[in-house]
Design a protein around this motif. Structure first.
Motif, PDB file in Angstrom:
ATOM      1  N   SER B  59       0.861  -1.189   0.000  1.00  0.00           N
ATOM      2  CA  SER B  59       0.000   0.000   0.000  1.00  0.00           C
ATOM      3  C   SER B  59       0.897   1.237   0.000  1.00  0.00           C
ATOM      4  O   SER B  59       1.778   1.374   0.858  1.00  0.00           O
ATOM      5  CB  SER B  59      -0.898   0.010   1.237  1.00  0.00           C
ATOM      6  OG  SER B  59      -1.804  -1.067   1.169  1.00  0.00           O
ATOM      7  N   ILE B  60       0.687   2.096  -0.963  1.00  0.00           N
ATOM      8  CA  ILE B  60       1.494   3.315  -1.055  1.00  0.00           C
ATOM      9  C   ILE B  60       0.565   4.506  -1.312  1.00  0.00           C
ATOM     10  O   ILE B  60      -0.612   4.326  -1.655  1.00  0.00           O
ATOM     11  CB  ILE B  60       2.556   3.239  -2.170  1.00  0.00           C
ATOM     12  CG1 ILE B  60       1.903   3.141  -3.553  1.00  0.00           C
ATOM     13  CG2 ILE B  60       3.494   2.066  -1.949  1.00  0.00           C
ATOM     14  CD1 ILE B  60       2.889   3.213  -4.707  1.00  0.00           C
ATOM     15  N   ASN B  61       1.124   5.682  -1.146  1.00  0.00           N
ATOM     16  CA  ASN B  61       0.399   6.903  -1.499  1.00  0.00           C
ATOM     17  C   ASN B  61       1.040   7.525  -2.729  1.00  0.00           C
ATOM     18  O   ASN B  61       2.267   7.514  -2.866  1.00  0.00           O
ATOM     19  CB  ASN B  61       0.428   7.905  -0.346  1.00  0.00           C
ATOM     20  CG  ASN B  61      -0.323   7.392   0.868  1.00  0.00           C
ATOM     21  OD1 ASN B  61      -1.311   6.666   0.728  1.00  0.00           O
ATOM     22  ND2 ASN B  61       0.139   7.742   2.043  1.00  0.00           N
ATOM     23  N   VAL B  62       0.208   8.038  -3.606  1.00  0.00           N
ATOM     24  CA  VAL B  62       0.729   8.643  -4.838  1.00  0.00           C
ATOM     25  C   VAL B  62      -0.012   9.949  -5.111  1.00  0.00           C
ATOM     26  O   VAL B  62      -1.140  10.158  -4.643  1.00  0.00           O
ATOM     27  CB  VAL B  62       0.542   7.719  -6.068  1.00  0.00           C
ATOM     28  CG1 VAL B  62       1.247   6.399  -5.877  1.00  0.00           C
ATOM     29  CG2 VAL B  62      -0.939   7.499  -6.372  1.00  0.00           C
ATOM     30  N   VAL B  63       0.643  10.802  -5.859  1.00  0.00           N
ATOM     31  CA  VAL B  63      -0.051  11.934  -6.477  1.00  0.00           C
ATOM     32  C   VAL B  63      -0.270  11.523  -7.919  1.00  0.00           C
ATOM     33  O   VAL B  63       0.689  11.360  -8.686  1.00  0.00           O
ATOM     34  CB  VAL B  63       0.779  13.227  -6.402  1.00  0.00           C
ATOM     35  CG1 VAL B  63       0.091  14.342  -7.176  1.00  0.00           C
ATOM     36  CG2 VAL B  63       1.001  13.637  -4.957  1.00  0.00           C
ATOM     37  N   PHE B  64      -1.523  11.297  -8.288  1.00  0.00           N
ATOM     38  CA  PHE B  64      -1.828  10.780  -9.611  1.00  0.00           C
ATOM     39  C   PHE B  64      -2.118  11.928 -10.572  1.00  0.00           C
ATOM     40  O   PHE B  64      -2.835  12.875 -10.238  1.00  0.00           O
ATOM     41  CB  PHE B  64      -3.050   9.858  -9.532  1.00  0.00           C
ATOM     42  CG  PHE B  64      -3.381   9.204 -10.845  1.00  0.00           C
ATOM     43  CD1 PHE B  64      -2.588   8.175 -11.335  1.00  0.00           C
ATOM     44  CD2 PHE B  64      -4.465   9.628 -11.584  1.00  0.00           C
ATOM     45  CE1 PHE B  64      -2.877   7.581 -12.548  1.00  0.00           C
ATOM     46  CE2 PHE B  64      -4.762   9.036 -12.801  1.00  0.00           C
ATOM     47  CZ  PHE B  64      -3.967   8.014 -13.283  1.00  0.00           C
ATOM     48  N   ILE B  65      -1.542  11.836 -11.768  1.00  0.00           N
ATOM     49  CA  ILE B  65      -1.737  12.871 -12.792  1.00  0.00           C
ATOM     50  C   ILE B  65      -2.403  12.224 -13.995  1.00  0.00           C
ATOM     51  O   ILE B  65      -1.842  11.305 -14.604  1.00  0.00           O
ATOM     52  CB  ILE B  65      -0.389  13.503 -13.199  1.00  0.00           C
ATOM     53  CG1 ILE B  65       0.309  14.098 -11.967  1.00  0.00           C
ATOM     54  CG2 ILE B  65      -0.586  14.573 -14.270  1.00  0.00           C
ATOM     55  CD1 ILE B  65       1.780  14.414 -12.187  1.00  0.00           C
ATOM     56  N   GLU B  66      -3.577  12.685 -14.326  1.00  0.00           N
ATOM     57  CA  GLU B  66      -4.318  12.121 -15.453  1.00  0.00           C
ATOM     58  C   GLU B  66      -3.579  12.381 -16.766  1.00  0.00           C
ATOM     59  O   GLU B  66      -2.809  13.338 -16.876  1.00  0.00           O
ATOM     60  CB  GLU B  66      -5.707  12.775 -15.544  1.00  0.00           C
ATOM     61  CG  GLU B  66      -6.618  12.480 -14.373  1.00  0.00           C
ATOM     62  CD  GLU B  66      -7.271  11.100 -14.464  1.00  0.00           C
ATOM     63  OE1 GLU B  66      -7.029  10.384 -15.443  1.00  0.00           O
ATOM     64  OE2 GLU B  66      -8.024  10.762 -13.532  1.00  0.00           O
ATOM     65  N   ALA B  67      -3.866  11.563 -17.755  1.00  0.00           N
ATOM     66  CA  ALA B  67      -3.310  11.795 -19.084  1.00  0.00           C
ATOM     67  C   ALA B  67      -3.837  13.111 -19.640  1.00  0.00           C
ATOM     68  O   ALA B  67      -4.985  13.483 -19.404  1.00  0.00           O
ATOM     69  CB  ALA B  67      -3.705  10.653 -20.011  1.00  0.00           C
ATOM     70  N   PHE B  68      -3.005  13.813 -20.331  1.00  0.00           N
ATOM     71  CA  PHE B  68      -3.436  15.069 -20.921  1.00  0.00           C
ATOM     72  C   PHE B  68      -2.470  15.434 -22.038  1.00  0.00           C
ATOM     73  O   PHE B  68      -1.389  14.867 -22.158  1.00  0.00           O
ATOM     74  CB  PHE B  68      -3.470  16.193 -19.880  1.00  0.00           C
ATOM     75  CG  PHE B  68      -2.120  16.529 -19.309  1.00  0.00           C
ATOM     76  CD1 PHE B  68      -1.564  15.747 -18.318  1.00  0.00           C
ATOM     77  CD2 PHE B  68      -1.402  17.608 -19.783  1.00  0.00           C
ATOM     78  CE1 PHE B  68      -0.306  16.024 -17.802  1.00  0.00           C
ATOM     79  CE2 PHE B  68      -0.152  17.903 -19.272  1.00  0.00           C
ATOM     80  CZ  PHE B  68       0.398  17.108 -18.271  1.00  0.00           C
ATOM     81  N   GLU B  69      -2.872  16.391 -22.834  1.00  0.00           N
ATOM     82  CA  GLU B  69      -1.983  16.869 -23.888  1.00  0.00           C
ATOM     83  C   GLU B  69      -1.495  18.251 -23.516  1.00  0.00           C
ATOM     84  O   GLU B  69      -2.233  19.061 -22.968  1.00  0.00           O
ATOM     85  CB  GLU B  69      -2.698  16.879 -25.234  1.00  0.00           C
ATOM     86  CG  GLU B  69      -3.041  15.487 -25.692  1.00  0.00           C
ATOM     87  CD  GLU B  69      -3.308  15.419 -27.166  1.00  0.00           C
ATOM     88  OE1 GLU B  69      -3.151  16.455 -27.837  1.00  0.00           O
ATOM     89  OE2 GLU B  69      -3.679  14.343 -27.640  1.00  0.00           O
ATOM     90  N   GLN B  70      -0.255  18.504 -23.837  1.00  0.00           N
ATOM     91  CA  GLN B  70       0.371  19.737 -23.391  1.00  0.00           C
ATOM     92  C   GLN B  70       1.349  20.218 -24.457  1.00  0.00           C
ATOM     93  O   GLN B  70       2.193  19.452 -24.907  1.00  0.00           O
ATOM     94  CB  GLN B  70       1.126  19.430 -22.096  1.00  0.00           C
ATOM     95  CG  GLN B  70       2.065  20.480 -21.622  1.00  0.00           C
ATOM     96  CD  GLN B  70       2.873  19.955 -20.437  1.00  0.00           C
ATOM     97  OE1 GLN B  70       2.670  18.868 -19.935  1.00  0.00           O
ATOM     98  NE2 GLN B  70       3.816  20.747 -20.001  1.00  0.00           N
ATOM     99  N   PRO B  71       1.232  21.465 -24.890  1.00  0.00           N
ATOM    100  CA  PRO B  71       2.196  21.957 -25.868  1.00  0.00           C
ATOM    101  C   PRO B  71       3.572  22.109 -25.228  1.00  0.00           C
ATOM    102  O   PRO B  71       3.676  22.494 -24.064  1.00  0.00           O
ATOM    103  CB  PRO B  71       1.628  23.315 -26.269  1.00  0.00           C
ATOM    104  CG  PRO B  71       0.782  23.726 -25.127  1.00  0.00           C
ATOM    105  CD  PRO B  71       0.255  22.477 -24.503  1.00  0.00           C
ATOM    106  N   ALA B  72       4.601  21.800 -25.967  1.00  0.00           N
ATOM    107  CA  ALA B  72       5.951  21.908 -25.436  1.00  0.00           C
ATOM    108  C   ALA B  72       6.457  23.336 -25.577  1.00  0.00           C
ATOM    109  O   ALA B  72       5.986  24.085 -26.432  1.00  0.00           O
ATOM    110  CB  ALA B  72       6.873  20.950 -26.177  1.00  0.00           C
ATOM    111  N   PRO B  73       7.405  23.719 -24.728  1.00  0.00           N
ATOM    112  CA  PRO B  73       7.990  25.052 -24.869  1.00  0.00           C
ATOM    113  C   PRO B  73       8.713  25.202 -26.195  1.00  0.00           C
ATOM    114  O   PRO B  73       9.123  24.217 -26.801  1.00  0.00           O
ATOM    115  CB  PRO B  73       8.965  25.129 -23.686  1.00  0.00           C
ATOM    116  CG  PRO B  73       9.176  23.734 -23.243  1.00  0.00           C
ATOM    117  CD  PRO B  73       7.958  22.971 -23.600  1.00  0.00           C
ATOM    118  N   LEU B  74       8.853  26.439 -26.649  1.00  0.00           N
ATOM    119  CA  LEU B  74       9.498  26.805 -27.917  1.00  0.00           C
ATOM    120  C   LEU B  74       8.760  26.227 -29.118  1.00  0.00           C
ATOM    121  O   LEU B  74       9.304  26.175 -30.213  1.00  0.00           O
ATOM    122  CB  LEU B  74      10.968  26.362 -27.941  1.00  0.00           C
ATOM    123  CG  LEU B  74      11.866  26.871 -26.805  1.00  0.00           C
ATOM    124  CD1 LEU B  74      13.311  26.389 -27.028  1.00  0.00           C
ATOM    125  CD2 LEU B  74      11.836  28.378 -26.717  1.00  0.00           C
TER     126      LEU B  74
END
Lengths: 163, 130
Positions: B59-74
């Motif tokens: 049993s562990i604790n996590v910060v879960f981040i959903e899948a998403f799309e993100q523009p990259a810098p530059l």
């Protein structure tokens, strides 16, 4: 027969592929080197990162009185990383790219034949600029874009020869 | 008085605490889920590993981040297609590809584990075995 420009591109790509920790660099960026990858239509995915993409974007050519052309070819290098501490990682990648460019400013074409004199494909190499960008919307990404110029010499209107 | 490394561990624990940013999850090492018949992790149609009932879990604790799309810098083209989770490095010290994380009732498979050097690890996840 490849033009001198094509031969130069081959050497540049090989040089970037040499960016490996085993070769004394700080990263293994050389594992993922792309040439003219169209990242608008084929964007990088996370498992591919960090990655390097480079382009021989443009050139300025000068006619010398001696019947030769000097081509100042502008190379654009893009690097993308998603390592956890992205700005620190991006500086390491930048250092590796700069170091790789400076290994041999005349971009000598490697040869396996010891009897063949290696050909220097450029007159010199000049640094130009670099810029950083970082986003941290959810996952962190850092990008860097670096430009440099390689001066290559050919006979006038002859992409294949120098003399 | 605690030293710096002790404080980092404490901060990492707080960061993934379900009362703050985290949520509870269950973690299985892929080595405990490998089917002896196929020598790999086999799942049912829902993505649940077939061997999971008899495998030891943590049993562990996590910060879960959903899948998403993100523009990259530059403006460099980048496509982020996968979910991810941040957890304490100490909890996933032996993380490996295809380890299983159950969070929010969904089974995810580890693509890659990146330690950040301060006591946290980022798990890149996939909904399918890779």
């Amino acid at each position: 027969m490849d033009s001198r420009l094509q031969r130069l591109i081959n050497v540049v790509k090989r040089r970037f592929q040499d960016i490996r920790i085993a070769n004394g660099y700080q990263t293994d960026l050389g594992l993922r080197v792309h040439l003219w990858r169209d990242t608008d239509n084929v964007p990088f995915e996370d498992p591919e990162l960090p990655a390097l993409n480079f382009r021989d974007r443009s050139a300025d050519t000068e006619q010398r009185v001696s019947g030769i052309h000097d081509h100042d070819i502008t190379f654009e290098v893009e690097v993308l990383t998603n390592k956890f501490t992205v700005d620190h990682e991006a500086r390491k990648l930048l250092s590796d790219v700069i170091q790789a460019i400076g290994v041999d400013r005349q971009w000598t074409e490697p040869t396996d034949n010891p009897e063949v004199v290696p050909v220097k494909l450029a007159v010199d190499t000049f640094p130009r600029s670099w810029e950083f960008g970082v986003t941290a919307a959810g996952k962190s990404l850092a990008a860097l874009r670096l430009t440099f110029v390689i001066r290559q010499r050919t006979k006038s209107f002859d992409p294949y020869n120098t003399q | 008085m605690s030293n710096v490394s002790q404080r980092i561990v404490v901060d990492a624990t707080k960061f993934v605490d379900p009362t703050l940013f985290g949520e509870a999850a269950t973690y299985w090492l892929s080595s405990t889920l490998i089917s002896t018949d196929h020598n790999e992790v086999i799942t049912d149609d829902t993505g649940r590993p077939l061997q999971i009932d008899n495998a030891p879990s943590t049993s562990i604790n996590v910060v879960f981040i959903e899948a998403f799309e993100q523009p990259a810098p530059l403006g460099i083209g980048h496509e982020n297609t996968g979910p991810s989770a941040i957890t304490r490095t100490a909890d996933v010290a032996n993380a490996a590809r295809n380890d299983v994380l159950l969070v929010g009732g969904v089974y995810y498979y580890v693509l890659k584990a990146q330690k950040d050097g301060t006591g946290l690890t980022l798990l890149e996840l996939s909904r399918t075995v890779q």
